[in-house]
Structure formats: structure tokens, C-alpha cells
Design a protein around this motif. Structure first.
Motif, PDB file in Angstrom:
ATOM      1  N   TYR A  70       0.835  -1.203   0.000  1.00  0.00           N
ATOM      2  CA  TYR A  70       0.000   0.000   0.000  1.00  0.00           C
ATOM      3  C   TYR A  70       0.871   1.254   0.000  1.00  0.00           C
ATOM      4  CZ  TYR A  70      -4.053  -2.903   1.122  1.00  0.00           C
ATOM      5  OH  TYR A  70      -5.048  -3.844   1.091  1.00  0.00           O
ATOM      6  N   SER A  71       0.447   2.239  -0.779  1.00  0.00           N
ATOM      7  CA  SER A  71       1.158   3.515  -0.810  1.00  0.00           C
ATOM      8  C   SER A  71       1.081   4.200   0.548  1.00  0.00           C
ATOM      9  CB  SER A  71       0.536   4.414  -1.879  1.00  0.00           C
ATOM     10  OG  SER A  71       1.118   5.692  -1.855  1.00  0.00           O
ATOM     11  N   GLY A  72       2.154   4.910   0.906  1.00  0.00           N
ATOM     12  CA  GLY A  72       2.223   5.560   2.209  1.00  0.00           C
ATOM     13  C   GLY A  72       1.205   6.661   2.413  1.00  0.00           C
ATOM     14  N   HIS A  73       0.567   7.150   1.332  1.00  0.00           N
ATOM     15  CA  HIS A  73      -0.419   8.221   1.508  1.00  0.00           C
ATOM     16  C   HIS A  73      -1.768   7.693   1.990  1.00  0.00           C
ATOM     17  CE1 HIS A  73      -1.820   6.905  -2.514  1.00  0.00           C
ATOM     18  NE2 HIS A  73      -2.958   7.506  -2.203  1.00  0.00           N
ATOM     19  N   LEU A  74      -1.940   6.367   2.006  1.00  0.00           N
ATOM     20  CA  LEU A  74      -3.183   5.760   2.453  1.00  0.00           C
ATOM     21  C   LEU A  74      -3.082   5.355   3.924  1.00  0.00           C
ATOM     22  CD1 LEU A  74      -3.793   3.398  -0.600  1.00  0.00           C
ATOM     23  CD2 LEU A  74      -5.029   5.526  -0.114  1.00  0.00           C
ATOM     24  N   GLU A  75      -4.172   5.531   4.662  1.00  0.00           N
ATOM     25  CA  GLU A  75      -4.268   5.002   6.021  1.00  0.00           C
ATOM     26  C   GLU A  75      -4.937   3.636   5.939  1.00  0.00           C
ATOM     27  OE1 GLU A  75      -6.665   5.617  10.219  1.00  0.00           O
ATOM     28  OE2 GLU A  75      -6.673   7.251   8.740  1.00  0.00           O
ATOM     29  N   VAL A  76      -4.263   2.610   6.415  1.00  0.00           N
ATOM     30  CA  VAL A  76      -4.736   1.240   6.250  1.00  0.00           C
ATOM     31  C   VAL A  76      -5.082   0.630   7.599  1.00  0.00           C
ATOM     32  CG1 VAL A  76      -4.190  -1.054   5.341  1.00  0.00           C
ATOM     33  CG2 VAL A  76      -3.290   0.993   4.195  1.00  0.00           C
ATOM     34  N   VAL A  77      -6.267   0.050   7.670  1.00  0.00           N
ATOM     35  CA  VAL A  77      -6.718  -0.719   8.831  1.00  0.00           C
ATOM     36  C   VAL A  77      -6.970  -2.147   8.350  1.00  0.00           C
ATOM     37  CG1 VAL A  77      -8.555  -1.012  10.547  1.00  0.00           C
ATOM     38  CG2 VAL A  77      -7.760   1.293   9.933  1.00  0.00           C
ATOM     39  N   GLY A  78      -6.508  -3.142   9.113  1.00  0.00           N
ATOM     40  CA  GLY A  78      -6.732  -4.532   8.751  1.00  0.00           C
ATOM     41  C   GLY A  78      -7.483  -5.276   9.832  1.00  0.00           C
ATOM     42  N   ILE A  79      -8.339  -6.198   9.417  1.00  0.00           N
ATOM     43  CA  ILE A  79      -9.028  -7.064  10.388  1.00  0.00           C
ATOM     44  C   ILE A  79      -8.918  -8.504   9.929  1.00  0.00           C
ATOM     45  CG2 ILE A  79     -10.635  -5.204  10.948  1.00  0.00           C
ATOM     46  CD1 ILE A  79     -12.235  -8.204   9.477  1.00  0.00           C
ATOM     47  N   ASP A  80      -8.972  -9.428  10.894  1.00  0.00           N
ATOM     48  CA  ASP A  80      -8.958 -10.850  10.576  1.00  0.00           C
ATOM     49  C   ASP A  80      -9.595 -11.616  11.719  1.00  0.00           C
ATOM     50  OD1 ASP A  80      -7.318 -12.458   8.238  1.00  0.00           O
ATOM     51  OD2 ASP A  80      -7.703 -13.708   9.987  1.00  0.00           O
ATOM     52  N   LEU A  98       5.794  -0.025   8.946  1.00  0.00           N
ATOM     53  CA  LEU A  98       4.707   0.418   8.062  1.00  0.00           C
ATOM     54  C   LEU A  98       3.824   1.401   8.828  1.00  0.00           C
ATOM     55  CD1 LEU A  98       3.843  -3.036   6.458  1.00  0.00           C
ATOM     56  CD2 LEU A  98       5.382  -1.259   5.579  1.00  0.00           C
ATOM     57  N   ALA A  99       4.224   2.663   8.826  1.00  0.00           N
ATOM     58  CA  ALA A  99       3.564   3.673   9.652  1.00  0.00           C
ATOM     59  C   ALA A  99       2.143   3.967   9.197  1.00  0.00           C
ATOM     60  CB  ALA A  99       4.391   4.965   9.638  1.00  0.00           C
ATOM     61  N   ASN A 100       1.816   3.683   7.935  1.00  0.00           N
ATOM     62  CA  ASN A 100       0.461   3.969   7.446  1.00  0.00           C
ATOM     63  C   ASN A 100      -0.545   2.898   7.848  1.00  0.00           C
ATOM     64  OD1 ASN A 100       1.755   2.134   5.654  1.00  0.00           O
ATOM     65  ND2 ASN A 100       0.247   2.617   4.057  1.00  0.00           N
ATOM     66  N   VAL A 101      -0.073   1.787   8.424  1.00  0.00           N
ATOM     67  CA  VAL A 101      -0.986   0.759   8.949  1.00  0.00           C
ATOM     68  C   VAL A 101      -1.301   1.135  10.392  1.00  0.00           C
ATOM     69  CG1 VAL A 101      -1.325  -1.692   9.429  1.00  0.00           C
ATOM     70  CG2 VAL A 101       0.012  -0.976   7.420  1.00  0.00           C
ATOM     71  N   THR A 102      -2.499   1.637  10.618  1.00  0.00           N
ATOM     72  CA  THR A 102      -2.814   2.238  11.909  1.00  0.00           C
ATOM     73  C   THR A 102      -3.486   1.285  12.893  1.00  0.00           C
ATOM     74  OG1 THR A 102      -4.921   3.079  11.041  1.00  0.00           O
ATOM     75  CG2 THR A 102      -2.995   4.544  10.904  1.00  0.00           C
ATOM     76  N   ALA A 103      -4.022   0.162  12.420  1.00  0.00           N
ATOM     77  CA  ALA A 103      -4.657  -0.791  13.337  1.00  0.00           C
ATOM     78  C   ALA A 103      -4.776  -2.149  12.674  1.00  0.00           C
ATOM     79  CB  ALA A 103      -6.036  -0.301  13.771  1.00  0.00           C
ATOM     80  N   LEU A 104      -4.564  -3.212  13.459  1.00  0.00           N
ATOM     81  CA  LEU A 104      -4.801  -4.585  13.048  1.00  0.00           C
ATOM     82  C   LEU A 104      -5.637  -5.226  14.140  1.00  0.00           C
ATOM     83  CD1 LEU A 104      -1.238  -5.511  11.737  1.00  0.00           C
ATOM     84  CD2 LEU A 104      -3.280  -5.138  10.343  1.00  0.00           C
ATOM     85  N   LEU A 105      -6.879  -5.581  13.803  1.00  0.00           N
ATOM     86  CA  LEU A 105      -7.859  -5.942  14.817  1.00  0.00           C
ATOM     87  C   LEU A 105      -8.427  -7.336  14.578  1.00  0.00           C
ATOM     88  CD1 LEU A 105      -9.818  -2.563  14.702  1.00  0.00           C
ATOM     89  CD2 LEU A 105      -8.070  -3.221  16.376  1.00  0.00           C
ATOM     90  N   GLU A 106      -8.624  -8.087  15.648  1.00  0.00           N
ATOM     91  CA  GLU A 106      -9.323  -9.373  15.575  1.00  0.00           C
ATOM     92  C   GLU A 106     -10.817  -9.080  15.471  1.00  0.00           C
ATOM     93  OE1 GLU A 106      -9.880 -13.562  18.049  1.00  0.00           O
ATOM     94  OE2 GLU A 106      -8.752 -11.901  18.936  1.00  0.00           O
ATOM     95  N   MET A 107     -11.417  -9.499  14.356  1.00  0.00           N
ATOM     96  CA  MET A 107     -12.801  -9.109  14.110  1.00  0.00           C
ATOM     97  C   MET A 107     -13.424 -10.058  13.089  1.00  0.00           C
ATOM     98  SD  MET A 107     -14.084  -5.264  13.045  1.00  0.00           S
ATOM     99  CE  MET A 107     -13.141  -4.534  14.404  1.00  0.00           C
ATOM    100  N   ASP A 108     -14.704 -10.292  13.229  1.00  0.00           N
ATOM    101  CA  ASP A 108     -15.476 -11.124  12.309  1.00  0.00           C
ATOM    102  C   ASP A 108     -15.966 -10.257  11.153  1.00  0.00           C
ATOM    103  OD1 ASP A 108     -17.391 -12.727  11.021  1.00  0.00           O
ATOM    104  OD2 ASP A 108     -18.018 -13.665  12.897  1.00  0.00           O
ATOM    105  N   ALA A 109     -15.669 -10.664   9.934  1.00  0.00           N
ATOM    106  CA  ALA A 109     -16.065  -9.872   8.764  1.00  0.00           C
ATOM    107  C   ALA A 109     -17.570  -9.766   8.607  1.00  0.00           C
ATOM    108  CB  ALA A 109     -15.460 -10.472   7.502  1.00  0.00           C
ATOM    109  N   SER A 110     -18.312 -10.670   9.215  1.00  0.00           N
ATOM    110  CA  SER A 110     -19.772 -10.610   9.117  1.00  0.00           C
ATOM    111  C   SER A 110     -20.388  -9.697  10.167  1.00  0.00           C
ATOM    112  CB  SER A 110     -20.380 -12.013   9.252  1.00  0.00           C
ATOM    113  OG  SER A 110     -20.184 -12.525  10.558  1.00  0.00           O
ATOM    114  N   GLN A 111     -19.566  -9.115  11.033  1.00  0.00           N
ATOM    115  CA  GLN A 111     -20.049  -8.201  12.072  1.00  0.00           C
ATOM    116  C   GLN A 111     -18.938  -7.195  12.367  1.00  0.00           C
ATOM    117  OE1 GLN A 111     -21.495 -10.197  15.550  1.00  0.00           O
ATOM    118  NE2 GLN A 111     -22.617  -8.412  16.276  1.00  0.00           N
TER     119      GLN A 111
END
Length: 232
Positions: A70-80, A98-111
Motif C-alpha cells: 500500500y502507498s504511504g499516503h493511504l491510512e490502512v486498517v486490517g481485520i482478521d 509500516l507507519a500507514n498501517v494504523t490498526a490490526l484488529l481481531e474481528m469477524d467480517a460478518s459483524q
């Protein structure tokens, strides 16, 4: 995380506990086994995303294999859903700074635990065939994308005829052990009222994967559950 034993359904369909168990097994070897197969499709999708602006949500971020692209100009949040996969993603983010990745969260994609219209782009790569409730996942992707934004899917969709269709049909009863559905028609994801399809593109290797791009056309959807927002 749910600690109850996985439910093995006779028809091979998935539940979230079986998916967690499958990806706990896959986590240590996922990049080596699947990374090269999915590399070209992953890069193609993110090249398109990098031309956009704003906040990106990657649903099913897995080991974070896509995050450095991902380009550094984007703010990226990931869930799994898989904590083991997320642990690898967090190590990758720290190692590569990777400073533009601001959060990685345990989360259900259906909720998804985000407010409506929280993201400019929502991407789910190799996710909908894994989800126990793919239609509910599509509703959530729609809900958290802002009007005018894009929802992007990269996925393997099942063939209708030929040798590949026969193989997919043979593997279908083992979906819970694999952690994904070998049989998955594209029509499953094409009926969201708030998503306008704008592109369908075959991706390498040999068109095995497909990229679908949708534009979020706005408006409230009474069928979509409202989730409690979390800070990300």
C-alpha cells in the motif's frame, strides 16, 4: 476467541470455529504455500487502490502479506478472524515500519465493529469463500464503505464446466477442513442493493482469480445490521 470444538457439518459448509482452527494450522506456512500463487492478483488489486485517497479497510488481512504494497499516503486498517494470522501481520508491520498501517484488529467480517461509511475503500482478498455467511459479509463491506467509495473483491470463483469444475465439486465436502469453499459461484456476491458493479477482471495465474470492483451508491439499507463503532 471461541474455544468450543469445531463443528464438522456433513455438507462441508463452514462455521467460524472451523475457520479459526483451519487458519491456526495454515498461519505458520501460509505465505510459503499461498503467497506465490496469489502474488500477481494481490499486486493488481493494490495498484488500483493506490490511485485512490483516504482510509482503506483490508478485510481478512491474514499475515499482512499485502500491507507493504500500500502507498504511504493511504491510512490502512486490517481485520482478521484468526489471532495467529494477525500476530504475524503485527510482526510484519513492526519489522518493516509500516507507519500507514494504523490498526490490526481481531474481528469477524460478518459483524464489523465500525460505524457506517468509515472507509473510502474496502478490500477483501480471498475472503468471501472463507466466510461462513458470505452474504452477510457483503452487507457489511457495503455498510462501512462511504457513498462514492469502492468495495474491491479478489477471489477464486467456481467454474461452471470442465476439469476445474469437477475438481471443485469433488473438494466441496471438505470445505470445513480446508477453511474455504472450493465451490463458490460469483452470483453469490452480485446482489447487494448499495453496490454498483463497475469492473470484472480476470487475474493471473491463468485467470484463476477474479477482481470485482463495486461503487458504493449510498442510501440506507434496512437489511444491514448496525455495528458498534470501534476506534481504529
Amino acid at each position: 476467541m471461541n474455544q468450543t470444538p469445531p463443528i464438522r457439518r456433513r455438507d462441508g459448509t463452514l462455521d467460524s470455529t472451523a475457520v479459526r482452527k483451519a487458519y491456526k494450522r495454515w498461519a505458520p506456512v501460509y505465505d510459503e504455500l499461498f503467497g506465490s500463487v496469489t502474488r500477481a492478483a494481490r499486486r493488481a488489486a493494490i495498484r488500483d487502490i493506490n490511485t485512490s485517497q483516504g482510509r482503506v479497510l483490508e478485510v481478512g488481512v491474514g499475515t499482512g502479506i499485502a500491507l507493504p504494497l500500500y502507498s504511504g499516503h493511504l491510512e490502512v486498517v486490517g481485520i482478521d478472524l484468526s489471532l495467529e494470522m494477525l500476530e504475524q501481520a503485527r510482526r510484519r508491520v513492526a519489522k518493516q515500519d509500516l507507519a500507514n498501517v494504523t490498526a490490526l484488529l481481531e474481528m469477524d467480517a460478518s459483524q464489523l465493529g465500525f460505524a457506517d461509511a468509515s472507509f473510502d475503500t474496502v478490500v477483501a482478498m480471498h475472503v468471501v469463500t472463507v466466510a461462513p455467511e458470505p452474504k452477510r459479509v457483503m452487507a457489511e463491506l457495503e455498510r462501512v464503505c462511504r457513498p462514492g467509495g469502492e468495495v474491491i473483491l479478489v477471489n477464486h470463483f467456481s467454474a461452471q464446466t470442465g476439469p476445474r469444475a469437477a475438481i471443485e465439486q469433488a473438494l466441496a465436502p471438505f470445505a470445513d477442513r480446508l477453511g474455504w469453499r472450493p465451490e463458490f459461484p460469483v452470483e453469490t456476491v452480485l446482489d447487494r442493493p448499495g453496490l454498483e458493479p463497475i469492473e470484472r477482471r480476470g487475474l493471473p495465474p491463468a485467470g484463476l482469480f477474479t477482481m470485482l470492483r463495486f461503487r458504493r451508491i449510498g442510501g440506507e439499507n434496512a437489511e444491514t445490521p448496525q455495528a458498534m463503532a470501534v476506534e481504529a
